[in-house]
Design a protein around this motif. Structure first.
Motif, PDB file in Angstrom:
ATOM      1  N   LEU A   1       0.832  -1.202   0.000  1.00 15.86           N
ATOM      2  CA  LEU A   1       0.000   0.000   0.000  1.00 15.86           C
ATOM      3  C   LEU A   1       0.864   1.248   0.000  1.00 15.86           C
ATOM      4  CD1 LEU A   1      -2.903   1.227   0.291  1.00 15.86           C
ATOM      5  CD2 LEU A   1      -2.521   1.204   2.761  1.00 15.86           C
ATOM      6  N   SER A   2       1.922   1.245   0.798  1.00 16.71           N
ATOM      7  CA  SER A   2       2.839   2.386   0.846  1.00 16.71           C
ATOM      8  C   SER A   2       3.571   2.573  -0.481  1.00 16.71           C
ATOM      9  CB  SER A   2       3.856   2.192   1.979  1.00 16.71           C
ATOM     10  OG  SER A   2       3.230   2.236   3.241  1.00 16.71           O
ATOM     11  N   ILE A   3       3.956   1.475  -1.118  1.00 22.53           N
ATOM     12  CA  ILE A   3       4.616   1.556  -2.420  1.00 22.53           C
ATOM     13  C   ILE A   3       3.670   2.157  -3.463  1.00 22.53           C
ATOM     14  CG2 ILE A   3       5.574   0.199  -4.327  1.00 22.53           C
ATOM     15  CD1 ILE A   3       6.632  -1.757  -2.175  1.00 22.53           C
ATOM     16  N   LEU A   4       2.415   1.713  -3.453  1.00 22.26           N
ATOM     17  CA  LEU A   4       1.425   2.256  -4.381  1.00 22.26           C
ATOM     18  C   LEU A   4       1.203   3.747  -4.148  1.00 22.26           C
ATOM     19  CD1 LEU A   4      -1.227  -0.617  -4.465  1.00 22.26           C
ATOM     20  CD2 LEU A   4       0.066   0.247  -6.415  1.00 22.26           C
ATOM     21  N   ASP A   5       1.149   4.156  -2.883  1.00 22.86           N
ATOM     22  CA  ASP A   5       0.964   5.575  -2.558  1.00 22.86           C
ATOM     23  C   ASP A   5       2.106   6.415  -3.122  1.00 22.86           C
ATOM     24  OD1 ASP A   5      -1.450   5.361  -1.274  1.00 22.86           O
ATOM     25  OD2 ASP A   5      -0.598   5.129   0.719  1.00 22.86           O
ATOM     26  N   MET A   6       3.320   5.909  -2.981  1.00 20.03           N
ATOM     27  CA  MET A   6       4.477   6.645  -3.515  1.00 20.03           C
ATOM     28  C   MET A   6       4.454   6.672  -5.034  1.00 20.03           C
ATOM     29  SD  MET A   6       7.720   5.690  -1.049  1.00 20.03           S
ATOM     30  CE  MET A   6       7.498   3.902  -1.084  1.00 20.03           C
TER      31      MET A   6
END
Length: 311
Positions: free
Chosen positions: A67-72
């Protein structure tokens, strides 16, 4: 019948957020700081999970790292170009660059929609079937669900982007937005966009409403299971494991539904505000929501800091 002469568009012009130089300078500094904090916060979440064996082997935190990778990713797709527009006052974007931005923006956004549903399923299994959790949510299942989330987002994006490239732009190349999004592109097309709009709504049922419905159903069962817990302390402790995810889901889907699930002809000026919330505010808040509410993440982060300090 006389053949209509269509002019081929080789680039688009983004209208941006504001044409006032003083406001542009302020916005440039503001969004640059937001971008740095977004990258920093989400990077800390990813690195902390990767360096802590307990978290990296837990399905919930593996999904959180993605999820954090997608946000970035989907912030990086749009924000650097927006910053250059504010800083250099160059609002142009090439035809190819526009559709690449559109493709990756939709891809990452839709992948996050599926991933949030996967995370809801993980919480549902952990709370409703705690004794069988490790047997149901195996590493193989986690990898399969994660790959499905990423692949589905890119497949859906290929459909929308492919249909958008078939449009003809002859009357204007002025996009009334600060990035290349599907709805502003449909508005400036000089041919019928009925097929595109139908596909947006039909695909939206599968990639937006279906994951959202899965999340709602999961939380109905989760709340029902929590209410069966005899002690109030136990109820609060169990629900706290879902509160971060539920907060992120509300922010994500509220802005998505307001942005896209309506006819393109009814797009209003405050679409840009919803887009800002969706693309910048939500990715910025996600690591703080999970970091502050998750004791495991805070404990692991302190452990990582301590290890690096001792070195």
């Amino acid at each position: 019948m006389k053949k209509e002469n269509f002019t081929s568009v080789t680039y688009f012009v983004l209208q941006g957020l504001s044409g006032v130089p003083q406001i542009q300078s302020f916005l440039c500094v503001l969004f640059f700081l937001i971008y740095l904090l977004t990258l920093l916060g989400n990077s800390i979440i990813v690195v902390t999970i990767l360096l802590d064996n307990t978290l990296s082997n837990a399905p919930m935190f593996m999904f959180l790292s993605h999820l954090s990778i997608l946000d970035m990713c989907y912030t990086t797709v749009t924000l650097p170009k927006m910053l250059s527009t504010l800083l250099l006052s160059d609002r142009s974007i090439s035809y190819t660059g526009c559709f690449l931005q559109l493709f990756f923006f939709i891809s990452f956004g839709q992948s996050e929609s599926f991933l949030l549903a996967v995370m809801a399923y993980d919480r549902y299994t952990a709370i409703c079937y705690p004794l069988y959790y490790m047997d149901i949510v195996t590493k193989r299942v986690c990898v399969s669900l994660t790959v499905f989330s990423w692949f589905s987002g890119f497949l859906n994006s290929a459909l929308h982007t492919g249909l958008a490239t078939r449009l003809t732009f002859c009357s204007s190349n002025q996009i009334d937005h600060f990035f290349c999004d599907i709805t502003p592109l449909l508005k400036i097309s000089c041919v019928s966009t009925l097929l595109n709009e139908v596909v947006i709504y039909v695909a939206g049922v599968f990639v937006v409403f279906t994951p959202f419905l899965c999340i709602l159903v999961s939380y109905v069962y989760i709340i029902h299971a929590i209410l069966k817990i005899p002690s109030a302390t136990g109820q609060h402790k169990t629900f706290s494991t879902c509160s971060s995810h539920l907060t992120v889901v509300c922010m994500f889907y509220c802005t998505v539904l307001l942005m896209y699930m309506r006819p393109a002809s009814y797009t209003q000026d405050y679409d840009k505000i919803f887009a800002l919330l969706y693309m910048f505010v939500t990715p910025l808040l996600n690591p703080f929501i999970y970091g502050l509410r998750s004791k495991e993440v805070k404990k692991a982060f302190k452990k990582v800091l301590k290890m690096n300090y001792c070195r």
